[in-house]
Design an enzyme around this catalytic site. Sequence first.
Site, PDB file in Angstrom:
ATOM      1  N   TRP A   1       0.814  -1.161  -0.001  1.00  0.00           N
ATOM      2  CA  TRP A   1      -0.112  -0.014  -0.035  1.00  0.00           C
ATOM      3  C   TRP A   1       0.928   1.215   0.023  1.00  0.00           C
ATOM      4  CZ3 TRP A   1      -0.869  -4.111   3.050  1.00  0.00           C
ATOM      5  CH2 TRP A   1      -2.116  -4.939   2.740  1.00  0.00           C
ATOM      6  N   HIS A   6      -6.706   1.926   2.513  1.00  0.00           N
ATOM      7  CA  HIS A   6      -7.867   0.828   2.368  1.00  0.00           C
ATOM      8  C   HIS A   6      -8.928   1.109   3.190  1.00  0.00           C
ATOM      9  CE1 HIS A   6      -5.243  -2.338   4.495  1.00  0.00           C
ATOM     10  NE2 HIS A   6      -5.209  -1.003   5.293  1.00  0.00           N
ATOM     11  N   ARG A  55      -4.106   6.445  -2.345  1.00  0.00           N
ATOM     12  CA  ARG A  55      -2.713   5.873  -2.561  1.00  0.00           C
ATOM     13  C   ARG A  55      -1.843   6.683  -3.262  1.00  0.00           C
ATOM     14  NH1 ARG A  55      -4.048  -0.452  -3.380  1.00  0.00           N
ATOM     15  NH2 ARG A  55      -5.436  -0.594  -1.550  1.00  0.00           N
ATOM     16  N   GLN A  60     -13.591   1.766  -1.754  1.00  0.00           N
ATOM     17  CA  GLN A  60     -13.525   0.269  -1.446  1.00  0.00           C
ATOM     18  C   GLN A  60     -14.989   0.103  -0.833  1.00  0.00           C
ATOM     19  OE1 GLN A  60     -10.122  -0.989   0.486  1.00  0.00           O
ATOM     20  NE2 GLN A  60      -9.021  -1.236  -1.325  1.00  0.00           N
ATOM     21  N   VAL A 115      -5.839 -11.920   6.991  1.00  0.00           N
ATOM     22  CA  VAL A 115      -6.555 -13.072   6.859  1.00  0.00           C
ATOM     23  C   VAL A 115      -5.645 -14.314   6.746  1.00  0.00           C
ATOM     24  CG1 VAL A 115      -8.483 -12.100   5.970  1.00  0.00           C
ATOM     25  CG2 VAL A 115      -6.649 -12.456   4.436  1.00  0.00           C
ATOM     26  N   ALA A 150     -13.580 -11.808   6.323  1.00  0.00           N
ATOM     27  CA  ALA A 150     -13.549 -10.251   5.650  1.00  0.00           C
ATOM     28  C   ALA A 150     -13.235 -10.267   4.080  1.00  0.00           C
ATOM     29  CB  ALA A 150     -12.366  -9.474   6.196  1.00  0.00           C
TER      30      ALA A 150
HETATM   31  N1  DAH Z   1      -7.456  -4.133   1.909  1.00  0.00           N
HETATM   32  C1  DAH Z   1      -7.134  -4.896   0.957  1.00  0.00           C
HETATM   33  C2  DAH Z   1      -6.676  -4.133  -0.198  1.00  0.00           C
HETATM   34  O1  DAH Z   1      -6.853  -2.749  -0.097  1.00  0.00           O
HETATM   35  C3  DAH Z   1      -8.415  -5.539   0.323  1.00  0.00           C
HETATM   36  C4  DAH Z   1      -8.937  -6.711   1.099  1.00  0.00           C
HETATM   37  C5  DAH Z   1      -8.417  -7.955   1.066  1.00  0.00           C
HETATM   38  C6  DAH Z   1      -9.588  -6.583   2.193  1.00  0.00           C
HETATM   39  C7  DAH Z   1      -8.600  -9.171   1.950  1.00  0.00           C
HETATM   40  C8  DAH Z   1     -10.038  -7.358   3.026  1.00  0.00           C
HETATM   41  C9  DAH Z   1      -9.499  -8.866   2.862  1.00  0.00           C
HETATM   42  O2  DAH Z   1     -10.896  -7.562   4.233  1.00  0.00           O
HETATM   43  O3  DAH Z   1      -9.822  -9.849   3.713  1.00  0.00           O
HETATM   44  O4  DAH Z   1      -6.016  -4.218  -1.036  1.00  0.00           O
END
Ligand code: DAH
Length: 331
Positions: free
Chosen positions: A153, A174, A200, A214, A257, A299
Amino acid sequence: MLEKLKKLEKQANLGLKSCNSVPDLEEWKIKFLGRKSELSLILKDIKNIDVSLKKEVGMLGNKLRIELEALYNDHLERLEPSKKEQNSSLDHFLPGREVKVGKLHPVTQTLREIKKAFSSLGFQVAEGPEIEWDKYNFDMLNIPEDHPARDMWDTMWIDEKMNSNGEKMLLRTHTSPVQARIMESQDPPIRVIVPGKCYRYEATDATHEWHFYQVEGLAVDKNLTFADLKGTLYEFAKKIFGNDTKIRFRCDYFPFVEPGVDMSIFWEGKWLEILGAGMVHPKVFEKAGYTDPNISGFAFGMGPERIAMIKHNIDDIRLFYSNDLRFLNQF
Ligand code: DAH
């Protein structure tokens, strides 16, 4: 002279009573208001009147003229209501002015569809701050300082120097930090989605914007499994892309995760990735203060611009934010 004006007034009022048609009335007008009428002559001749009377005669004469004009208009309206309108500048036959109705931005429309889909699956909607502490954006999500995963990120820092609490401020990269905020303040069961803007530090091109939306998702309960994740996201995909949509999961890595996956849909002959997901990492529960060993959760996070691009065949993400009505009016 003053008497003459008074007499004229009486005569005019009397005369008006016997005007029963428009021609009668026009004749009346010529007689009492016409260029050769007594009133006009008096007013025209005013400069020759004795100075002591000039002011009074002028005033009374003009008052009478205004009064007779009003009487004429009223009477005309009574005899022929439409006549007055015809004389006015109002044109009843002009086409009406078009009322322009605004539209929702295509990303707003997509966000609403996503919210509707998840609401019907029992999810609530929550929001969080766009300006965030580095703690929520990273640490609480199992991405410690100096962890290489932070490179996933590219961050826009508001203040990269730590404050006295050891915290740094940034524009969230995010919506995942809202997961941590929710778990910190709420006990399970949780079923929530979080739509919101992210930022970003990134060069823009057809598939990258430096700001975008998002929609995060989080479900925490006793004994949730990967089957729940799959079932929920499959239902979501069907609601958004149609009932016969095919989905595919592949392994992916996100620090918050385990296991982590990405999900694709089969669209016009191709597999297109639409979101990242996974089972909430035990470290994330631990940091949020969830200690019950029986709880588990899943998630996910998706980009509504990307979903809108797939659905509407849009090939450049920058179109959403360039304010070109030729683009926006198509939705
Ligand atoms: N936050 C991640 C991104 O910006 C996307 C994401 C992936 C969110 C997996 C989640 C997850 O909650 O379980 O790339």
